[in-house]
Design an enzyme around this catalytic site. Structure first.
Site, short mmCIF file in Angstrom:
data_model
loop_
_atom_site.label_atom_id
_atom_site.label_comp_id
_atom_site.label_asym_id
_atom_site.label_seq_id
_atom_site.Cartn_x
_atom_site.Cartn_y
_atom_site.Cartn_z
N HIS A 263 0.82 -1.21 0.00
CA HIS A 263 0.00 0.00 0.00
C HIS A 263 0.85 1.27 0.00
CE1 HIS A 263 -3.81 2.05 0.48
NE2 HIS A 263 -3.17 2.89 1.27
N HIS A 300 -4.98 4.99 10.27
CA HIS A 300 -3.92 5.99 10.41
C HIS A 300 -4.35 7.17 11.28
CE1 HIS A 300 -6.04 6.42 6.58
NE2 HIS A 300 -5.85 7.73 6.63
N ASP A 306 -6.11 17.79 9.40
CA ASP A 306 -7.50 17.42 9.15
C ASP A 306 -7.59 16.91 7.72
OD1 ASP A 306 -8.17 18.35 11.65
OD2 ASP A 306 -9.84 19.58 10.96
N HIS A 336 -8.34 7.17 12.09
CA HIS A 336 -9.46 6.66 11.29
C HIS A 336 -8.89 5.60 10.36
CE1 HIS A 336 -7.72 9.77 8.71
NE2 HIS A 336 -8.13 9.04 7.71
FE LIG Z 1 -7.17 9.03 5.77
#
Ligand SMILES: [Fe+2]
Length: 385
Positions: A263, A300, A306, A336
């Protein structure tokens, strides 16, 4: 814009007499940035570009803040933003701070009876629905679905839409918007490992010159106010210009994704940068090809930025309950990641058709009243098993 461009007629030597065919001189204007240190253009006008006739009432356009200090992950239903006739009134600022205002707009009508410039902010317009022409005093740029339009601060423009069905994600950036520095060489040329190159730019073309006197309304956004100035001459009276400071377009469909055996982190999707936020393009691509690869991202913690994701098209692989035009906000301070199930389901998949734009800000975003109206209110619990 770190490449040189020119349109129309310009004198052989800068700052010298440039005579009109029927007598008199054209009026030169240096349009610079960062004092006299940044990118600039020299334009040649039929009339003095300084002829203000009247200054009308200013209108307050500042966003109305609902949540100043936010730690809630949010999902905004972007297509619930109601279409409005006027290009500027249609704008709904949703997530804002002192560096950038991010919002959505569904304008129905072209600008025909005024000219517009943003004196404070570089504007990025991402065209999700609609097509037309960005008309500027430095030339025109045809646009369509998937185009980013980068309009440096101060550029005078109108926008012409082909239909009334238009959807735009916009960012008003109080810092200049550049291409990522790591993809440019010492001279500004995009390097071989850049996911796009100069050929992909949509540069201004078809410079039209209007030699007209009268009353021309210019709406100028400055310090949160929309000022209304009446000029005595047509703002699009340029016969020629050259330089580095001009608007341009770039299609998200020309972003060549960078993939790997495992990834790849979000910076491989980076498309633009500023000193306060980055813009990334998530485009259709092949997935990671290590035999044990997990295509979905890991959880992560973007502890100091943000993350705003705008979903454009395709199936967004790491999320459930997401559709085109939705925005997710993952605020700094909490981790998240993929939604339950998506991690496992992604294994063995060969590719994705997802198309999304991400804006990561380095300072927290405030949530506006407009945003709360289209907030689903329960997204923050969507990772519960
Ligand atoms: Fe993200």
């Amino acid at each position: 814009m770190p490449i040189y461009h020119k349109l129309g007629k310009i004198p052989h030597k800068r700052h010298t007499q440039f005579e009109k065919p029927n007598g008199g001189l054209y009026y030169e204007q240096l349009f610079g940035t960062i004092g006299f240190d940044g990118m600039s253009s020299l334009s040649y006008h039929v009339h003095r570009p300084t002829q203000v006739k009247e200054i009308g009432k200013a209108v307050d356009m500042s966003p109305k803040i609902a949540v100043e200090k936010n730690i809630t992950s949010r999902k905004l239903i972007g297509f619930d933003v109601q279409p409005k006739d006027d290009f500027l009134e249609a704008r709904e600022p949703l997530l804002v701070n002192n560096d950038v205002h991010i919002g959505l707009a569904a304008p129905k009508k072209s600008i025909t009876d005024y000219f517009y410039k943003n004196a404070d902010a570089d504007e990025m317009l991402f065209i999700h629905k609609g097509s037309g022409t960005l008309k500027t005093f430095l030339g025109n740029i045809p646009f369509e679905y998937g185009d980013y339009l980068i309009i440096p601060r101060g550029m005078i423009y109108q926008i012409e839409f082909d239909t009334e069905d238009n959807r735009i994600l916009y960012a008003e950036s109080f810092h200049p918007i550049y291409t990522p520095k790591r993809y440019r060489n010492w001279f500004g040329q995009l390097l071989e490992h850049s996911p796009y190159c100069e050929r992909d730019y949509k540069l201004p073309q078809d410079l039209q010159t209007f030699d007209e006197k009268g009353a021309f309304l210019m709406k100028i956004k400055k310090q949160g106010m929309l000022h209304q100035l009446v000029y005595a001459t047509h703002p699009f009276d340029v016969v020629g210009w050259d330089g580095y400071n001009f608007p341009y377009g770039f299609s998200i469909h020309n972003f060549e994704p960078i993939t790997g055996r495992v990834h790849q982190p979000p910076p491989v999707h980076q498309t633009f940068e500023t000193s306060a936020f980055v813009v990334c393009s998530f485009c259709p691509r092949l997935y990671d090809y290590h035999p044990k690869a997990i295509p979905a991202p890991y959880n992560h913690s973007n502890i100091d930025s943000d993350e705003v994701l705008y979903y454009v098209d395709g199936d967004f692989m790491s999320r459930t309950g997401i559709g085109p035009g939705y925005i997710s906000l993952h605020p700094a301070g909490i981790p998240h990641g993929p939604h339950p199930g998506t991690y496992e389901v992604s294994i063995g998949k060969k590719g994705t058709e997802e198309l999304a734009v991400m804006i990561d800000t380095f300072k927290p975003l405030m949530v506006t009243e407009n945003a709360l109206k289209i907030d689903d209110g329960k997204y923050y619990k969507s990772w519960l098993e």
